[in-house]
Design a protein around this motif. Structure first.
Motif, mmCIF file in Angstrom:
data_model
loop_
_atom_site.group_PDB
_atom_site.id
_atom_site.type_symbol
_atom_site.label_atom_id
_atom_site.label_comp_id
_atom_site.label_asym_id
_atom_site.label_seq_id
_atom_site.Cartn_x
_atom_site.Cartn_y
_atom_site.Cartn_z
ATOM 1 N N UNK A 1 0.509 -1.331 0.147
ATOM 2 C CA UNK A 1 0.503 0.239 -0.083
ATOM 3 C C UNK A 1 0.973 1.476 -0.060
ATOM 4 N N UNK A 2 2.103 0.916 0.480
ATOM 5 C CA UNK A 2 2.999 2.227 0.548
ATOM 6 C C UNK A 2 3.187 2.609 -1.105
ATOM 7 N N UNK A 3 3.421 1.241 -1.559
ATOM 8 C CA UNK A 3 4.531 1.801 -2.524
ATOM 9 C C UNK A 3 3.707 1.715 -3.831
ATOM 10 N N UNK A 4 1.806 2.542 -2.668
ATOM 11 C CA UNK A 4 1.251 3.043 -3.852
ATOM 12 C C UNK A 4 1.345 4.325 -4.407
ATOM 13 N N UNK A 5 2.404 4.764 -3.507
ATOM 14 C CA UNK A 5 2.513 6.140 -3.325
ATOM 15 C C UNK A 5 3.619 6.448 -3.936
ATOM 16 N N UNK A 6 4.508 5.482 -3.115
ATOM 17 C CA UNK A 6 6.385 6.514 -3.087
ATOM 18 C C UNK A 6 6.885 4.792 -3.582
ATOM 19 N N UNK A 7 7.480 4.890 -4.619
ATOM 20 C CA UNK A 7 8.460 4.042 -4.916
ATOM 21 C C UNK A 7 9.882 4.472 -4.705
ATOM 22 N N UNK A 8 10.619 5.326 -3.848
ATOM 23 C CA UNK A 8 11.552 5.354 -4.031
ATOM 24 C C UNK A 8 12.098 4.115 -2.368
ATOM 25 N N UNK A 9 12.875 2.835 -3.081
ATOM 26 C CA UNK A 9 13.294 2.065 -2.732
ATOM 27 C C UNK A 9 14.158 2.184 -1.470
ATOM 28 N N UNK A 10 14.886 3.125 -1.280
ATOM 29 C CA UNK A 10 15.510 3.408 -0.069
ATOM 30 C C UNK A 10 14.174 3.883 1.214
ATOM 31 N N UNK A 11 13.445 4.660 1.043
ATOM 32 C CA UNK A 11 11.752 4.284 1.934
ATOM 33 C C UNK A 11 11.726 3.210 2.107
ATOM 34 N N UNK A 12 11.274 2.456 0.879
ATOM 35 C CA UNK A 12 10.807 1.134 1.236
ATOM 36 C C UNK A 12 11.768 0.514 2.178
ATOM 37 N N UNK A 13 12.813 0.354 1.516
ATOM 38 C CA UNK A 13 13.985 -0.306 2.404
ATOM 39 C C UNK A 13 14.411 0.036 4.109
ATOM 40 N N UNK A 14 13.375 0.972 4.293
ATOM 41 C CA UNK A 14 13.683 1.530 5.656
ATOM 42 C C UNK A 14 12.724 1.582 6.639
ATOM 43 N N UNK A 15 11.443 1.771 5.647
ATOM 44 C CA UNK A 15 10.249 1.092 6.474
ATOM 45 C C UNK A 15 10.667 -0.282 6.193
ATOM 46 N N UNK A 16 10.395 -1.429 5.880
ATOM 47 C CA UNK A 16 10.715 -2.907 6.071
ATOM 48 C C UNK A 16 11.994 -2.619 7.344
ATOM 49 N N UNK A 17 12.569 -2.349 7.443
ATOM 50 C CA UNK A 17 13.579 -2.300 8.668
ATOM 51 C C UNK A 17 12.995 -1.903 9.846
ATOM 52 N N UNK A 18 12.255 -0.764 10.107
ATOM 53 C CA UNK A 18 10.942 -0.723 11.781
ATOM 54 C C UNK A 18 10.255 -1.219 11.276
ATOM 55 N N UNK A 19 9.863 -2.507 10.362
ATOM 56 C CA UNK A 19 8.548 -3.243 10.955
ATOM 57 C C UNK A 19 9.223 -4.588 11.453
ATOM 58 N N UNK A 20 10.891 -4.675 10.997
ATOM 59 C CA UNK A 20 11.039 -5.873 11.668
ATOM 60 C C UNK A 20 12.336 -6.389 11.939
ATOM 61 N N UNK A 21 12.441 -5.216 12.878
ATOM 62 C CA UNK A 21 13.297 -4.334 13.937
ATOM 63 C C UNK A 21 12.787 -5.582 15.584
ATOM 64 N N UNK A 22 11.998 -5.808 15.524
ATOM 65 C CA UNK A 22 11.535 -6.818 16.657
ATOM 66 C C UNK A 22 10.772 -6.200 18.092
ATOM 67 N N UNK A 23 11.119 -6.994 19.202
ATOM 68 C CA UNK A 23 10.812 -6.441 20.283
ATOM 69 C C UNK A 23 11.870 -7.761 21.641
ATOM 70 N N UNK A 24 12.402 -7.564 22.482
ATOM 71 C CA UNK A 24 13.448 -7.870 23.644
ATOM 72 C C UNK A 24 11.992 -8.029 24.186
ATOM 73 N N UNK A 25 11.597 -9.462 24.165
ATOM 74 C CA UNK A 25 10.770 -10.054 25.409
ATOM 75 C C UNK A 25 11.336 -9.729 27.169
ATOM 76 N N UNK A 26 10.806 -10.699 28.003
ATOM 77 C CA UNK A 26 10.305 -10.540 29.342
ATOM 78 C C UNK A 26 11.523 -12.043 29.137
ATOM 79 N N UNK A 27 11.960 -12.648 28.687
ATOM 80 C CA UNK A 27 13.131 -13.842 29.024
ATOM 81 C C UNK A 27 14.255 -13.285 27.965
#
Length: 430
Positions: A188-214
């Motif tokens: 959906x983002x790519x329908x408006x933005x086709x700058x590959x570096x922006x999409x790369x950055x968004x993907x990095x943010x989404x895939x960064x993950x979280x540190x769980x309790x363990x």
């Protein structure tokens, strides 16, 4: 439109950038933006992003670096490092810190806290891409948007109820921020933005993950970083499909959406609209929350939305059926609890300090509900606050009772400076 442009940011050069992006997106709905990434690490954009992060006064992430630490070491140096990493594409977001905050039903809501550096990058990304998607968003969406507010959404609900849209479906999306699928969101983002570096950055943010309790890093193929600066915008981009899908039938049923909270208001039976909404949500690989989904006739019962309670009743002025809305009981209980916590007689503070601490709490709560029919509720909250203050002073002075004669209203509001602005703004609208 001019109001939107002037309020996207207060920094002139950043405002000019956002105005250009918004204008371009508005003038050509099908236009796709190819060169945006270099805007992220502009000095003025990063400075504005830092100011936004600092204003939110958030806690540190997993790196333990606080706002005070950054200011002590030097903000300019901190931003220069971010600029260098983004320019060289060596930036990698760290996993978020997982914390839990209590919900009103007793359960805990997971919250992801990115590092301050990651929050600055997310804020810069939002500054650049938000105007582009604002051009596409529908008027029925009110949550986390420039010049949009919960009060406006509540006012629109009241107006529609008065126009005869009295059949209501109320619901919200189950774990919306945690279940938005990454691939579909990026598409959906790519329908408006086709700058590959922006999409790369968004993907990095989404895939960064979280540190769980363990102390393990958990990554998933779905979910936006709830607690991050970019998360509300990403959710709005994804849920805009619901808004646009509903647009063709707005004459028979109106949709009001605030983030993942939804209302459908209709002049006719709403069962069919509930089914349609459920189908649209499921198509996005999301689900409505069953326990919070119901259909009601507002001429027979009231309902709550965004902290307000809506009821239909006979107006004393016009003697006609009209809509009233005011703070819901849950909202009243919450402000009373906060007052009790601050004005706790076991707290070794002066009365002036307690009044000063209560001031922004009461001001924020009252300003939120000031647009509604809140006079009666405000009177009760004002009385309750004064009562707790008198009790605090008496207990601290080891006196019994509430000290109504000893500590008059003049003393509380004059000498101590206790908050006392409980005016409402709704009278002219009735």
């Amino acid at each position: 439109m001019e109001e939107l442009k002037s309020n996207l940011t207060t920094t002139d050069t950043v405002q000019e950038l956002q105005q250009k992006l918004l204008s371009k997106a508005k003038s050509n709905i099908g236009f796709r933006f190819y060169a945006l990434y270099d805007k992220l690490y502009r000095e003025d954009v990063l400075r504005k992003a830092w100011e936004k992060v600092k204003a939110n006064k958030g806690v540190e992430g997993i790196d333990g670096l606080s706002l005070e630490d950054i200011e002590r070491e030097g903000v300019e140096l901190f931003l220069q490092r971010i600029e260098k990493e983004l320019k060289e594409k060596s930036y990698r977001p760290q996993p978020s810190k997982r914390v839990y905050i209590p919900k009103s039903d007793g359960r805990l809501r997971p919250l992801s806290i990115p590092t301050i550096k990651d929050r600055v990058v997310q804020s810069a990304l939002r500054i650049v891409i938000e105007p582009i998607f604002e051009a596409d968003f529908e008027d029925c969406s009110y949550g986390f948007r420039p010049n949009r507010s919960a009060q406006q959404a509540a006012g629109e609900v009241r107006k529609l109820l008065n126009f005869g849209y009295t059949q209501v479906v109320e619901t919200d999306i189950e774990d919306c921020f945690g279940t938005i699928p990454h691939r579909e969101l990026l598409d959906m983002i790519a329908k408006r933005i086709v700058d590959g570096k922006i999409l790369w950055l968004v993907k990095l943010i989404l895939k960064a993950g979280v540190v769980t309790e363990d102390n393990r890093i958990h990554k998933d193929i779905k979910g936006t970083p709830q607690g991050g600066a970019i998360s509300p915008l990403l959710a709005n981009i994804y849920l805009n499909n619901i808004d646009k899908g509903w647009k063709p039938i707005t004459n028979t049923a109106r949709l009001i959406r605030y983030a993942d909270d939804l209302l459908i208001l209709s002049k006719y039976k709403a069962d069919g609209y509930k089914i349609k909404l459920e189908q649209m949500v499921n198509k996005l690989k999301l689900n409505l929350k069953p326990q919070k989904t119901r259909i009601l006739n507002t001429n027979q019962e009231g309902f709550e939305f965004l902290g307000f309670r809506f009821v239909r009743g006979i107006s004393s002025k016009t003697h006609k059926l009209t809509t009233y809305y005011f703070p819901a009981q849950k909202a009243v209980n919450n402000i009373k609890q906060r007052i009790r916590q601050v004005a706790d007689h076991r707290c070794p503070k002066k009365a002036e300090t307690i009044a000063r601490e209560l001031f922004p709490i009461l001001r924020g709560w009252v300003n939120y509900f000031r647009v509604a029919n809140s006079s009666e509720v405000f009177s009760k909250v004002r009385y309750y606050t004064a009562q707790r203050m008198r009790k605090f002073i008496c207990r601290r002075g080891q006196r019994s009772g509430y000290g109504y004669k000893r500590y008059s209203d003049k003393y509380l509001y004059g000498k101590l400076g206790l908050y006392n602005d409980y005016r409402v703004l709704w009278a002219k609208a009735l």
